[in-house]
Design an enzyme around this catalytic site. Structure first.
Site, mmCIF file in Angstrom:
data_model
loop_
_atom_site.group_PDB
_atom_site.id
_atom_site.type_symbol
_atom_site.label_atom_id
_atom_site.label_comp_id
_atom_site.label_asym_id
_atom_site.label_seq_id
_atom_site.Cartn_x
_atom_site.Cartn_y
_atom_site.Cartn_z
ATOM 1 N N TYR A 47 34.162 26.725 50.551
ATOM 2 C CA TYR A 47 34.243 25.959 49.292
ATOM 3 C C TYR A 47 34.482 24.466 49.504
ATOM 4 O O TYR A 47 34.268 23.671 48.595
ATOM 5 C CB TYR A 47 35.388 26.473 48.392
ATOM 6 N N GLN A 155 37.708 41.205 46.042
ATOM 7 C CA GLN A 155 37.387 40.158 45.046
ATOM 8 C C GLN A 155 35.918 40.321 44.652
ATOM 9 O O GLN A 155 35.031 40.237 45.499
ATOM 10 C CB GLN A 155 37.642 38.766 45.650
HETATM 11 P P1 NAP Z 1 34.321 30.932 36.053
HETATM 12 O O1 NAP Z 1 35.746 30.717 36.349
HETATM 13 O O2 NAP Z 1 33.880 32.205 35.449
HETATM 14 O O3 NAP Z 1 33.755 29.760 35.133
HETATM 15 C C1 NAP Z 1 33.860 28.419 35.457
HETATM 16 C C2 NAP Z 1 33.173 27.650 34.352
HETATM 17 O O4 NAP Z 1 33.898 27.810 33.130
HETATM 18 C C3 NAP Z 1 33.118 26.163 34.647
HETATM 19 O O5 NAP Z 1 31.882 25.683 34.184
HETATM 20 C C4 NAP Z 1 34.274 25.615 33.826
HETATM 21 O O6 NAP Z 1 34.059 24.304 33.382
HETATM 22 C C5 NAP Z 1 34.285 26.529 32.636
HETATM 23 N N1 NAP Z 1 35.632 26.618 32.070
HETATM 24 C C6 NAP Z 1 36.793 26.812 32.733
HETATM 25 N N2 NAP Z 1 37.822 26.904 31.881
HETATM 26 C C7 NAP Z 1 37.314 26.744 30.641
HETATM 27 C C8 NAP Z 1 37.888 26.733 29.362
HETATM 28 N N3 NAP Z 1 39.195 26.940 29.187
HETATM 29 N N4 NAP Z 1 37.071 26.536 28.285
HETATM 30 C C9 NAP Z 1 35.740 26.358 28.461
HETATM 31 N N5 NAP Z 1 35.131 26.375 29.672
HETATM 32 C C10 NAP Z 1 35.911 26.563 30.755
HETATM 33 O O7 NAP Z 1 33.421 30.737 37.363
HETATM 34 P P2 NAP Z 1 33.539 30.726 38.926
HETATM 35 O O8 NAP Z 1 33.982 29.405 39.417
HETATM 36 O O9 NAP Z 1 32.240 31.295 39.397
HETATM 37 O O10 NAP Z 1 34.648 31.812 39.292
HETATM 38 C C11 NAP Z 1 36.002 31.499 39.417
HETATM 39 C C12 NAP Z 1 36.481 31.537 40.852
HETATM 40 O O11 NAP Z 1 36.190 32.780 41.454
HETATM 41 C C13 NAP Z 1 35.818 30.535 41.789
HETATM 42 O O12 NAP Z 1 36.274 29.240 41.587
HETATM 43 C C14 NAP Z 1 36.164 31.123 43.127
HETATM 44 O O13 NAP Z 1 37.506 30.849 43.475
HETATM 45 C C15 NAP Z 1 35.957 32.594 42.856
HETATM 46 N N6 NAP Z 1 34.588 33.078 43.200
HETATM 47 C C16 NAP Z 1 34.474 33.931 44.240
HETATM 48 C C17 NAP Z 1 33.232 34.399 44.613
HETATM 49 C C18 NAP Z 1 33.138 35.340 45.771
HETATM 50 O O14 NAP Z 1 32.026 35.634 46.240
HETATM 51 N N7 NAP Z 1 34.250 35.835 46.242
HETATM 52 C C19 NAP Z 1 32.081 34.024 43.908
HETATM 53 C C20 NAP Z 1 32.225 33.161 42.826
HETATM 54 C C21 NAP Z 1 33.491 32.710 42.478
HETATM 55 P P3 NAP Z 1 34.774 23.078 34.130
HETATM 56 O O15 NAP Z 1 34.493 23.266 35.585
HETATM 57 O O16 NAP Z 1 34.092 21.892 33.517
HETATM 58 O O17 NAP Z 1 36.229 23.124 33.800
#
Ligand code: NAP
Length: 302
Positions: A47, A155
């Protein structure tokens, strides 16, 4: 912030953690989220956020549960050890709370990778062992290879709009006391949830409960036993809002309403296979190609 037990470790951690993939807002918003009670933060060597996580936890490291991941291309034993050490250096810590295999790598024997992970536990550099994006069969093989150290978490993607793990993985993890850490709980791009909600049920529930739509989406994940959620926000406002998705619960009726109203997907085995075996750039083309094969042939190769 409510806590849940991490597997059968006896250790309770916050049910909402802070995700950091694609995070670029600096240490302060993360620190504010941690101080609000989400003392659980997730990163990965891939990341590029381990350094900022290290800065965010400085001075409060002992109170924070830190999770990171080793990338599949580093699953040879020597590479795995090197990756883990480099993560500790970037995080500025002596031991990580949870070290996860980021995704399966069928090209490298799982025994070799798990052997390296076990050595890190025994050396005191890793507290708990986890995996990510593992299927039931892959979890079984990984646990067998790891031996006496338990796999405490898997995860995986889980949200109102992607409920693939409900086809068996979620129940397996619950039965085996393997915590499910739900990634992309806001659908990865939050507007995607609204696109799957033609009657606006999420917005209606937000009005009725006084919670935000994002908090409801996160709380829906938390309503499932053994499930933690790690939303990512790129601002203090989003992070604090998301961390406040705990400490209350949707009612069973509200969960049922969302279940009935929001159009979700469950990925097929084909999808899962292509995602695991092909690089990102080729996945869409591969899925399209397999879908045009005659049904009989498709069944034989799946
Ligand atoms: P997510 O948390 O489902 O969504 C992130 C999106 O939602 C961003 O565009 C963010 O905008 C928006 N957001 C966040 N809070 C909000 C709110 N309160 N109101 C409106 N919009 C909001 O997506 P993700 O980053 O894919 O997943 C979360 C975490 O899971 C990652 O950061 C990572 O640590 C982990 N992950 C792991 C894997 C794996 O393979 N293990 C894969 C994907 C993700 P802003 O950024 O503009 O705030």
């Amino acid at each position: 912030m409510r806590v849940k037990e991490l597997g059968r470790t006896g250790v309770q951690i916050p049910e909402v953690g802070i995700g950091t993939w694609n995070y670029h807002a600096g240490p302060r918003p993360l620190r504010r989220g941690l101080e609000s009670g989400a003392l659980f933060i997730d990163t990965a060597e891939s990341y590029g956020t381990e350094t900022v996580v290290g800065e965010a936890v400085r001075g409060i490291r002992d109170r924070v549960f830190i999770a990171t991941k080793v990338s599949p291309e580093n699953f040879r034993a020597a590479d795995f050890r090197k990756s883990a050490e480099a993560s500790l250096t970037r995080l500025g810590i002596d031991a990580v709370d949870l070290l996860q295999l980021h995704a399966p790598n069928p090209a490298i024997p799982i025994e070799e990778t798990m052997g390296a992970l076990a050595q890190l536990v025994e050396a005191g550099k890793v507290r708990f062992c986890g995996v990510s994006n593992f299927s039931v069969d892959q979890l079984r093989a990984a646990q067998q290879a790891l031996g006496r150290h338990p796999i405490v978490s898997n995860q995986v993607r889980y949200s109102l709009i992607d409920r693939t793990i409900e086809s068996g993985l979620l129940a397996y993890c619950l039965a085996q006391a393997i915590a499910v850490i739900a990634y992309s709980p806001l659908g990865r791009e939050f507007p995607r949830i609204a696109e799957c909600d033609p009657r606006g049920t999420l917005a209606d529930l937000a009005r009725a409960t006084g919670k935000s739509p994002a908090q409801i989406a996160i709380n829906w994940c938390l309503c499932h036993d053994g499930v933690f959620a790690i939303p990512k926000g790129n601002s203090e406002q989003h992070i604090l809002e998301n961390c406040a998705a705990s400490d209350w619960r949707l009612t069973a009726e509200q969960v049922a309403l969302l279940d009935a109203a929001i159009q979700y997907r469950r990925r097929s085995r084909l999808d899962a296979m292509v995602r695991q075996l092909m690089p990102n750039s080729l996945q869409k083309a591969a899925l399209r190609a397999v879908k045009v094969l005659p049904a009989g042939l498709r069944r034989r190769i799946l």
